[in-house]
Motif scaffolding. Sequence first.
Motif, PDB file in Angstrom:
ATOM      1  N   VAL A  80      44.754  32.569  34.894  1.00 54.71           N
ATOM      2  CA  VAL A  80      43.564  31.878  34.385  1.00 54.71           C
ATOM      3  C   VAL A  80      42.683  32.843  33.596  1.00 54.71           C
ATOM      4  N   LEU A  81      42.586  34.072  34.061  1.00 54.46           N
ATOM      5  CA  LEU A  81      41.769  35.086  33.394  1.00 54.46           C
ATOM      6  C   LEU A  81      42.517  35.777  32.249  1.00 54.46           C
ATOM      7  N   HIS A  82      43.741  35.347  32.011  1.00 55.86           N
ATOM      8  CA  HIS A  82      44.603  35.904  30.952  1.00 55.86           C
ATOM      9  C   HIS A  82      44.841  37.401  31.131  1.00 55.86           C
ATOM     10  N   ILE A  83      45.044  37.807  32.373  1.00 52.43           N
ATOM     11  CA  ILE A  83      45.360  39.196  32.689  1.00 52.43           C
ATOM     12  C   ILE A  83      46.877  39.320  32.681  1.00 52.43           C
ATOM     13  N   GLU A  84      47.391  40.138  31.779  1.00 51.25           N
ATOM     14  CA  GLU A  84      48.837  40.294  31.645  1.00 51.25           C
ATOM     15  C   GLU A  84      49.335  41.664  32.079  1.00 51.25           C
ATOM     16  N   ASN A  85      48.447  42.628  32.181  1.00 53.60           N
ATOM     17  CA  ASN A  85      48.817  43.972  32.602  1.00 53.60           C
ATOM     18  C   ASN A  85      49.276  43.936  34.054  1.00 53.60           C
ATOM     19  N   LYS A  86      50.473  44.489  34.323  1.00 55.70           N
ATOM     20  CA  LYS A  86      51.042  44.434  35.674  1.00 55.70           C
ATOM     21  C   LYS A  86      50.190  45.164  36.700  1.00 55.70           C
ATOM     22  N   VAL A  87      49.614  46.293  36.333  1.00 53.48           N
ATOM     23  CA  VAL A  87      48.797  47.064  37.267  1.00 53.48           C
ATOM     24  C   VAL A  87      47.520  46.291  37.617  1.00 53.48           C
ATOM     25  N   VAL A  88      46.871  45.747  36.618  1.00 55.03           N
ATOM     26  CA  VAL A  88      45.640  44.986  36.857  1.00 55.03           C
ATOM     27  C   VAL A  88      45.961  43.709  37.647  1.00 55.03           C
ATOM     28  N   THR A  89      47.083  43.077  37.334  1.00 53.26           N
ATOM     29  CA  THR A  89      47.505  41.898  38.093  1.00 53.26           C
ATOM     30  C   THR A  89      47.719  42.264  39.558  1.00 53.26           C
ATOM     31  N   HIS A  90      48.340  43.397  39.813  1.00 54.13           N
ATOM     32  CA  HIS A  90      48.559  43.846  41.186  1.00 54.13           C
ATOM     33  C   HIS A  90      47.226  44.115  41.888  1.00 54.13           C
ATOM     34  N   ILE A  91      46.298  44.743  41.194  1.00 51.33           N
ATOM     35  CA  ILE A  91      44.990  45.060  41.772  1.00 51.33           C
ATOM     36  C   ILE A  91      44.234  43.776  42.131  1.00 51.33           C
ATOM     37  N   VAL A  92      44.218  42.816  41.208  1.00 47.98           N
ATOM     38  CA  VAL A  92      43.485  41.566  41.440  1.00 47.98           C
ATOM     39  C   VAL A  92      44.168  40.713  42.507  1.00 47.98           C
ATOM     40  N   SER A  93      45.493  40.564  42.427  1.00 49.79           N
ATOM     41  CA  SER A  93      46.184  39.730  43.414  1.00 49.79           C
ATOM     42  C   SER A  93      46.132  40.362  44.807  1.00 49.79           C
ATOM     43  N   SER A  94      46.125  41.691  44.886  1.00 48.85           N
ATOM     44  CA  SER A  94      45.968  42.367  46.181  1.00 48.85           C
ATOM     45  C   SER A  94      44.573  42.140  46.746  1.00 48.85           C
ATOM     46  N   LEU A  95      43.573  42.090  45.882  1.00 46.94           N
ATOM     47  CA  LEU A  95      42.207  41.827  46.329  1.00 46.94           C
ATOM     48  C   LEU A  95      42.087  40.413  46.901  1.00 46.94           C
ATOM     49  N   VAL A  96      42.678  39.432  46.229  1.00 48.31           N
ATOM     50  CA  VAL A  96      42.647  38.052  46.730  1.00 48.31           C
ATOM     51  C   VAL A  96      43.397  37.964  48.053  1.00 48.31           C
ATOM     52  N   LEU A  97      44.548  38.611  48.130  1.00 44.72           N
ATOM     53  CA  LEU A  97      45.332  38.621  49.369  1.00 44.72           C
ATOM     54  C   LEU A  97      44.548  39.286  50.497  1.00 44.72           C
ATOM     55  N   ALA A  98      43.948  40.432  50.239  1.00 44.74           N
ATOM     56  CA  ALA A  98      43.186  41.146  51.264  1.00 44.74           C
ATOM     57  C   ALA A  98      41.994  40.314  51.724  1.00 44.74           C
ATOM     58  N   PHE A  99      41.257  39.752  50.786  1.00 46.18           N
ATOM     59  CA  PHE A  99      40.090  38.952  51.150  1.00 46.18           C
ATOM     60  C   PHE A  99      40.495  37.781  52.045  1.00 46.18           C
ATOM     61  N   THR A 100      41.537  37.062  51.654  1.00 37.38           N
ATOM     62  CA  THR A 100      41.980  35.902  52.432  1.00 37.38           C
ATOM     63  C   THR A 100      42.509  36.318  53.789  1.00 37.38           C
ATOM     64  N   LEU A 101      43.454  37.238  53.809  1.00 34.47           N
ATOM     65  CA  LEU A 101      44.104  37.644  55.057  1.00 34.47           C
ATOM     66  C   LEU A 101      43.123  38.311  56.014  1.00 34.47           C
ATOM     67  N   ILE A 102      42.381  39.283  55.539  1.00 35.89           N
ATOM     68  CA  ILE A 102      41.471  40.033  56.411  1.00 35.89           C
ATOM     69  C   ILE A 102      40.364  39.133  56.935  1.00 35.89           C
ATOM     70  N   THR A 103      39.811  38.295  56.079  1.00 36.04           N
ATOM     71  CA  THR A 103      38.732  37.418  56.514  1.00 36.04           C
ATOM     72  C   THR A 103      39.208  36.454  57.597  1.00 36.04           C
ATOM     73  N   LEU A 104      40.286  35.741  57.337  1.00 33.29           N
ATOM     74  CA  LEU A 104      40.748  34.734  58.288  1.00 33.29           C
ATOM     75  C   LEU A 104      41.264  35.347  59.592  1.00 33.29           C
ATOM     76  N   VAL A 105      41.989  36.438  59.507  1.00 30.05           N
ATOM     77  CA  VAL A 105      42.519  37.069  60.714  1.00 30.05           C
ATOM     78  C   VAL A 105      41.390  37.681  61.538  1.00 30.05           C
ATOM     79  N   SER A 106      40.474  38.386  60.890  1.00 33.90           N
ATOM     80  CA  SER A 106      39.406  39.040  61.651  1.00 33.90           C
ATOM     81  C   SER A 106      38.465  38.031  62.289  1.00 33.90           C
ATOM     82  N   VAL A 107      38.098  36.981  61.571  1.00 34.32           N
ATOM     83  CA  VAL A 107      37.238  35.948  62.156  1.00 34.32           C
ATOM     84  C   VAL A 107      37.927  35.310  63.358  1.00 34.32           C
ATOM     85  N   SER A 108      39.201  34.967  63.196  1.00 31.77           N
ATOM     86  CA  SER A 108      39.941  34.321  64.283  1.00 31.77           C
ATOM     87  C   SER A 108      40.052  35.218  65.508  1.00 31.77           C
TER      88      SER A 108
END
Length: 179
Positions: A80-108
């Motif tokens: 959606v943000l038109h990010i095509e660079n593999k490194v930046v894609t990895h950084i952003v997708s890892s941030l979304v994964l970390a936010f989702t996983l860490i938030t839900l697991v830690s709260v639970s």
Amino acid sequence: MIFKGPGGFGRVLNIVMCMVMCVVLSVIILSTVQGIPGNESLPIFTLLGFGVSFLMSFCVGYVVGDLFPALSWGRKLCAVLHIENKVVTHIVSSLVLAFTLITLVSVSCVWVTNVQSLGLGACVGIWMMVYPPLLGAGYLVILVTLPLAMRLASAISGFDPSGPSPQKPAEGAVEGALS
């Protein structure tokens, strides 16, 4: 087979990432709570405490990882943000994964271990105390280990998500029809 193909890839990736993340989560939570004044002599960060924390966070983390496709969400966000660079894609997708996983697991996990004895207010306080270091460490661990876990999952499952996808037959075409 449960560990072969695209489904197996997801299972192996989820198991590997949960194992790594749950070690980190358990160490941070237990050491933080052990360090609270008055808790120094209590048996909090013990081998048994670590085992219980790891097992609980792994069970919650596996379910969260299975139900919430956060890595896909991160990649969709990059599209959606038109990010095509593999490194930046990895950084952003890892941030979304970390936010989702860490938030839900830690709260639970904080809720399960504390709500009955300490109440909801204490759960919120404890979670707010441990969440920033969990999110920071979790993001760094995901950033580093995700590519390795994906390679391992690919090797075990025989499926490479970055490889060419099988072609679908044209609409109306009959597979295997002779011309």
